[in-house]
Design a protein around this motif. Structure first.
Motif, mmCIF file in Angstrom:
data_model
loop_
_atom_site.group_PDB
_atom_site.id
_atom_site.type_symbol
_atom_site.label_atom_id
_atom_site.label_comp_id
_atom_site.label_asym_id
_atom_site.label_seq_id
_atom_site.Cartn_x
_atom_site.Cartn_y
_atom_site.Cartn_z
ATOM 1 N N VAL A 19 71.329 113.526 136.185
ATOM 2 C CA VAL A 19 71.409 113.835 137.619
ATOM 3 C C VAL A 19 71.970 112.637 138.400
ATOM 4 O O VAL A 19 71.655 111.486 138.098
ATOM 5 C CB VAL A 19 70.021 114.268 138.148
ATOM 6 N N ASP A 20 72.866 112.939 139.343
ATOM 7 C CA ASP A 20 73.397 111.923 140.271
ATOM 8 C C ASP A 20 74.370 110.923 139.666
ATOM 9 O O ASP A 20 74.710 109.959 140.324
ATOM 10 C CB ASP A 20 72.246 111.106 140.909
ATOM 11 N N HIS A 21 74.783 111.106 138.442
ATOM 12 C CA HIS A 21 75.701 110.127 137.866
ATOM 13 C C HIS A 21 77.137 110.311 138.352
ATOM 14 O O HIS A 21 78.011 109.542 138.000
ATOM 15 C CB HIS A 21 75.579 110.102 136.334
ATOM 16 N N GLY A 22 77.372 111.343 139.177
ATOM 17 C CA GLY A 22 78.667 111.436 139.865
ATOM 18 C C GLY A 22 79.605 112.542 139.416
ATOM 19 O O GLY A 22 80.812 112.459 139.656
ATOM 20 N N LYS A 23 79.071 113.602 138.798
ATOM 21 C CA LYS A 23 79.920 114.698 138.282
ATOM 22 C C LYS A 23 80.691 115.412 139.388
ATOM 23 O O LYS A 23 81.916 115.542 139.331
ATOM 24 C CB LYS A 23 79.058 115.734 137.531
ATOM 25 N N THR A 24 79.960 115.888 140.384
ATOM 26 C CA THR A 24 80.594 116.698 141.426
ATOM 27 C C THR A 24 81.587 115.859 142.239
ATOM 28 O O THR A 24 82.652 116.344 142.629
ATOM 29 C CB THR A 24 79.509 117.337 142.319
ATOM 30 N N THR A 25 81.256 114.584 142.436
ATOM 31 C CA THR A 25 82.161 113.682 143.152
ATOM 32 C C THR A 25 83.467 113.497 142.369
ATOM 33 O O THR A 25 84.555 113.446 142.952
ATOM 34 C CB THR A 25 81.470 112.308 143.359
ATOM 35 N N GLN A 48 81.507 116.307 147.557
ATOM 36 C CA GLN A 48 80.708 117.291 146.810
ATOM 37 C C GLN A 48 81.061 118.717 147.241
ATOM 38 O O GLN A 48 80.198 119.516 147.586
ATOM 39 C CB GLN A 48 79.208 117.030 146.985
ATOM 40 N N ILE A 61 72.042 118.041 145.382
ATOM 41 C CA ILE A 61 72.131 118.178 143.934
ATOM 42 C C ILE A 61 72.889 119.457 143.589
ATOM 43 O O ILE A 61 72.976 120.371 144.400
ATOM 44 C CB ILE A 61 70.739 118.260 143.254
ATOM 45 N N THR A 62 73.441 119.492 142.384
ATOM 46 C CA THR A 62 74.065 120.712 141.910
ATOM 47 C C THR A 62 72.985 121.577 141.272
ATOM 48 O O THR A 62 72.164 121.081 140.505
ATOM 49 C CB THR A 62 75.162 120.387 140.875
ATOM 50 N N GLY A 84 72.910 118.154 136.741
ATOM 51 C CA GLY A 84 72.352 117.099 135.899
ATOM 52 C C GLY A 84 70.838 117.089 135.883
ATOM 53 O O GLY A 84 70.219 116.435 135.046
ATOM 54 N N LYS A 136 80.764 104.598 138.344
ATOM 55 C CA LYS A 136 80.109 103.754 139.353
ATOM 56 C C LYS A 136 80.143 102.288 138.954
ATOM 57 O O LYS A 136 79.148 101.565 139.141
ATOM 58 C CB LYS A 136 78.655 104.201 139.594
ATOM 59 N N ASP A 138 81.488 100.106 140.408
ATOM 60 C CA ASP A 138 81.482 99.296 141.633
ATOM 61 C C ASP A 138 80.080 98.907 142.075
ATOM 62 O O ASP A 138 79.908 98.113 142.996
ATOM 63 C CB ASP A 138 82.140 100.093 142.766
ATOM 64 N N ILE A 173 85.503 104.539 139.169
ATOM 65 C CA ILE A 173 84.815 104.561 140.461
ATOM 66 C C ILE A 173 85.121 105.956 140.990
ATOM 67 O O ILE A 173 86.115 106.185 141.666
ATOM 68 C CB ILE A 173 85.346 103.465 141.418
ATOM 69 N N GLY A 174 84.269 106.886 140.587
ATOM 70 C CA GLY A 174 84.536 108.292 140.895
ATOM 71 C C GLY A 174 84.689 108.527 142.390
ATOM 72 O O GLY A 174 85.496 109.319 142.840
ATOM 73 N N ARG A 175 83.886 107.810 143.152
ATOM 74 C CA ARG A 175 83.877 108.001 144.594
ATOM 75 C C ARG A 175 85.211 107.631 145.233
ATOM 76 O O ARG A 175 85.568 108.142 146.279
ATOM 77 C CB ARG A 175 82.753 107.172 145.198
HETATM 78 N N1 LIG Z 1 78.659 103.513 144.004
HETATM 79 C C1 LIG Z 1 79.157 104.682 143.608
HETATM 80 N N2 LIG Z 1 78.533 105.828 143.965
HETATM 81 C C2 LIG Z 1 79.061 106.997 143.548
HETATM 82 C C3 LIG Z 1 80.235 107.050 142.761
HETATM 83 N N3 LIG Z 1 80.512 108.351 142.483
HETATM 84 C C4 LIG Z 1 79.537 109.080 143.090
HETATM 85 N N4 LIG Z 1 78.677 108.279 143.739
HETATM 86 C C5 LIG Z 1 77.511 108.686 144.528
HETATM 87 O O1 LIG Z 1 76.511 109.207 143.673
HETATM 88 C C6 LIG Z 1 75.776 110.242 144.326
HETATM 89 C C7 LIG Z 1 75.691 111.466 143.469
HETATM 90 O O2 LIG Z 1 76.955 112.037 143.300
HETATM 91 P P1 LIG Z 1 77.173 113.532 142.776
HETATM 92 O O3 LIG Z 1 78.624 113.662 142.526
HETATM 93 O O4 LIG Z 1 76.520 114.519 143.652
HETATM 94 O O5 LIG Z 1 76.374 113.471 141.404
HETATM 95 P P2 LIG Z 1 76.181 114.656 140.360
HETATM 96 O O6 LIG Z 1 76.264 114.038 139.007
HETATM 97 O O7 LIG Z 1 77.113 115.780 140.641
HETATM 98 O O8 LIG Z 1 74.673 115.092 140.674
HETATM 99 P P3 LIG Z 1 73.943 116.454 140.130
HETATM 100 O O9 LIG Z 1 74.951 117.517 140.110
HETATM 101 O O10 LIG Z 1 72.837 116.751 141.070
HETATM 102 O O11 LIG Z 1 73.438 116.102 138.772
HETATM 103 C C8 LIG Z 1 76.498 110.485 145.655
HETATM 104 O O12 LIG Z 1 75.781 109.832 146.658
HETATM 105 C C9 LIG Z 1 77.844 109.848 145.451
HETATM 106 O O13 LIG Z 1 78.424 109.373 146.655
HETATM 107 C C10 LIG Z 1 80.878 105.808 142.415
HETATM 108 O O14 LIG Z 1 81.903 105.749 141.751
HETATM 109 N N5 LIG Z 1 80.288 104.669 142.865
#
Ligand SMILES: Nc1nc2c(ncn2[C@@H]2O[C@H](COP(=O)(O)OP(=O)(O)OP(=O)(O)O)[C@@H](O)[C@H]2O)c(=O)[nH]1
Ligand SMILES: [Mg+2]
Length: 632
Positions: A19-25, A48, A61-62, A84, A136, A138, A173-175
């Motif tokens: 969870v939260d490791h950045g999939k949807t981003t 997202q 969350i997804t 996740g 991530k 960064d 750096i997915g974001r």
């Molecule tokens: N610092 C940093 N934060 C990131 C990066 N990519 C995503 N995030 C942050 O991580 C958080 C979770 O991102 P999501 O893309 O929702 O994660 P997810 O894996 O889809 O989460 P679930 O679907 O709930 O499992 C968000 O606050 C994003 O802004 C990155 O490359 N660097």
């Protein structure tokens, strides 16, 4: 109209992670950089994008797996975004067999987490080709080397063949929508300190992930992995064509299992669609290896197989892990029944839960005693999402305390155990260890890095109920915790989590500030002035162990001067705490009920009358009392 593709030009890939490791981003970046949106379209500034339903947005969350497609270098890449959170693991299991490859995201700071392991295990069992993406990078506390070490150990643990150990590692750096083949130099914590884009990932997908091994020639065959509904065409069955091809107007047969008495539903393809970007596009024919949506077959079977009628052959059932937690749903029996909901009766609730059972293979829903329904899932969160969804649709109903699903193996009763990870600033270390020791958690590991402490525990699933809420309160929100089902262990006969007594209303009517002001001396209030109350309703939590009766409707004594409106609002309720669904579900005891309406959550005793509760407390019920309470 678009023309059909050959499987050689299609790649199907799922994005999996904790969870939260950045999939949807990451999927945002893929969609934006592959020009699914015009430059001035709103989505270009949104994040997202796929987390499109209200609860996904609110909770960040997804919840549901979703897929999109992009075009790149003459290929169509179908990308499946999965949830996740461990509670939605069934979604991952349901959708992974549409893919041939997976991108395993690992947060460079958090490293391998419980759900990283669970989803990778599943992917490798299905023989998906993995690509590892350390995401991530960064983050200030990122430790890329440690994350890679953990990933490598995980693969050594889980790989089923040698070639699964040979996987590419990318950095991202997915974001910022940047993926790198080599770890970039310099201070990555500064935003936009490097240049890059998503193409190294797309190129790696084309290079490493094979085409679908679907069979091009032969009678049509496809397993149904998902369903969508639209009011004009009814139900769409969605899946990836496993063999042969399909045209609009073709006749097909749907078979649910391969037993002798398997039911077969026949129909004609009314509409055939393929994924294009975020939507679906009509097509006249589709080939093996394409993900399609089909209208015209009136059946509800996710996991069923659609076949050419000349060769009816079911594919193996989808493998979804069994649920570990259940909740009993019933029609509302409170004195306030029907006042707030649009859909109130037992038969409407039944109809809605039947519909959920058809559409959601990750929940198990079956009738219980006395017109109730037993809804079983992976955890509190999955079940609370269903409750919240029904509530928002206008349903009014009641639920009982969540229970774990027990299993009997060789005559021994077993209960589920979870692996639990917690991370919090060092300042809250003792709050965490104290709370976990109250819940008989077993510490497996504890490490401090950069002022943060990471814990790993083993804990019984039933002792986990409400832990998230409790730790969020105790750490003022400074906590990350995640858990995943680990194994079944011999059932332990220890009590439930300690809970204080409750304050129970003795009267029906409207709660008054005057009365509440006095009652709050005794504990914490769940209701505020003007809230409707009834006899047997739980209006608060006592400071002490025993239950307490109180009358929240009491007005100031008649002979004294009546309080005017100004006075009423002046009474400050210091001890008021509104109920949230998560809190209420965790708080409930066996002899209590949570009443759920679109407007309110109310806790109550299952026996509302004080006399009946007194009889129960004293034990040794008379025949009269038993009859009155409907006890055999
Ligand atoms: N610092 C940093 N934060 C990131 C990066 N990519 C995503 N995030 C942050 O991580 C958080 C979770 O991102 P999501 O893309 O929702 O994660 P997810 O894996 O889809 O989460 P679930 O679907 O709930 O499992 C968000 O606050 C994003 O802004 C990155 O490359 N660097
Ligand atoms: Mg997501």
């Amino acid at each position: 109209m678009i023309s059909p593709l050959k499987k050689q030009n299609i790649r199907n890939v799922a994005i999996i992670a904790h969870v939260d490791h950045g999939k949807t981003t990451l999927v945002d970046a893929i969609m934006k950089q592959c020009h699914l949106f015009r430059d001035n379209q709103d989505e270009m500034t949104q994040n997202q994008i796929l987390d499109s339903n209200d609860l996904e947005r609110e909770k960040g969350i997804t919840i549901l797996a979703k897929n999109i497609s992009v075009r790149y270098k003459g290929f169509k890449i179908n990308v499946i975004d999965t949830p996740g959170h461990a509670d939605f693991g069934g979604e991952v299991e349901r959708t992974l067999n549409m893919a041939q490859g997976c991108i395993l995201l690992v947060d460079a700071q958090e490293g391998v987490m419980p759900q990283t392991k669970a989803v990778l295990k599943r992917g490798l069992e299905l023989k998906l080709k993995p690509i590892v993406l350390i995401n991530k990078i960064d983050k200030k506390l990122a430790n890329v080397k440690a994350a890679i070490d953990e990933v490598q150990n995980l693969f050594l643990d889980l790989a089923t063949t040698d070639d699964q150990l040979d996987f590419p590692i990318l950095y991202a750096i997915g974001r910022e929508g940047k993926v790198f083949l080599e770890l970039p130099e310099g201070d990555l914590t500064v935003a936009n300190s490097t240049t890059g884009d998503i193409t190294p990932l797309l190129d790696t997908i084309l290079e490493y992930i094979p085409e679908d091994d679907a069979i091009e020639e032969g009678p049509f065959q496809m397993q149904v992995n998902a369903m969508e509904y639209d009011p004009h065409n009814g139900r769409y069955l969605i899946g990836s064509i496993n063999r042969g091809s399909l045209k609009v107007n073709d006749s097909v047969a749907l078979v649910v299992d391969d037993s002798e008495k398997a039911q077969i539903v026949r129909g004609k393809i009314k509409r055939l669609l393929v994924r294009e970007g975020l939507g679906w596009e009509d097509i006249t024919s589709a080939n093996a290896g394409e993900i399609v949506a089909i209208a015209g077959i009136d059946s509800k079977a996710i996991g069923g197989t659609l076949c050419d009628p000349s060769k009816i052959e079911a594919m193996p059932a989808l493998k979804i892990s069994p649920p570990s937690v259940y909740i009993k749903f019933e029609a509302n029996t409170s004195p306030l029944v029907g006042k707030e909901g649009k859909f109130v009766t037992a038969s409407l609730l039944q109809k809605r839960l039947d519909q959920e059972a058809e559409n959601n293979v990750t929940l198990e829903i079956k009738p219980g005693d006395g017109g109730s329904y037993i809804v079983a899932g992976r955890g509190e969160l999955q079940l609370s999402i269903l409750i919240e969804t029904l509530r928002r649709e206008g349903y009014e109903f009641q639920v009982r305390k969540p229970q774990v699903v027990l299993q009997t193996i060789d005559g021994v009763v077993m209960e589920p155990l979870e692996q639990l990870f917690i991370e919090t600033p060092e300042a809250y270390l003792s709050a965490v260890t104290q709370e976990l020791s109250n819940r008989n958690g077993q510490m497996v590991d504890m490490r401090s890095i950069g002022g943060h402490t990471k814990f790993e525990y083993k804990i019984l699933t039933r002792k986990l109920f409400g832990l998230r809420n409790e730790l969020i309160t105790q750490t003022k929100g400074n906590v990350v915790l995640s858990s995943a089902f680990s194994e079944y262990v011999k059932k332990v006969d220890d009590g439930d989590i300690y809970r204080k007594g409750v304050i129970i209303s003795t009267d029906a009517g409207e709660a008054r500030a005057y009365a509440l002001n006095m009652i709050q001396e005794r504990g914490i209030l769940f209701c505020k002035p003007a809230d409707k109350v009834y006899e047997g309703m739980i209006i608060g939590m006592n400071k002490y162990d025993e239950d307490l009766d109180a009358n929240p409707t009491k007005e100031r004594h008649k002979t004294s001067v009546r309080m005017n409106q100004a006075e009423v609002t002046q009474v400050s309720l210091k001890q008021y705490q509104g109920l949230t669904l998560e809190f209420a579900l965790a708080f409930l005891n066996e002899d209590e009920i949570l009443e759920i309406t679109p407007e309110n959550l109310r806790l109550r005793k299952s026996h509302l009358a004080k006399t009946e509760r007194d009889w129960l407390r004293r034990g040794n019920l008379s025949e009269f009392a038993k009859k009155k309470m409907g006890i055999e």
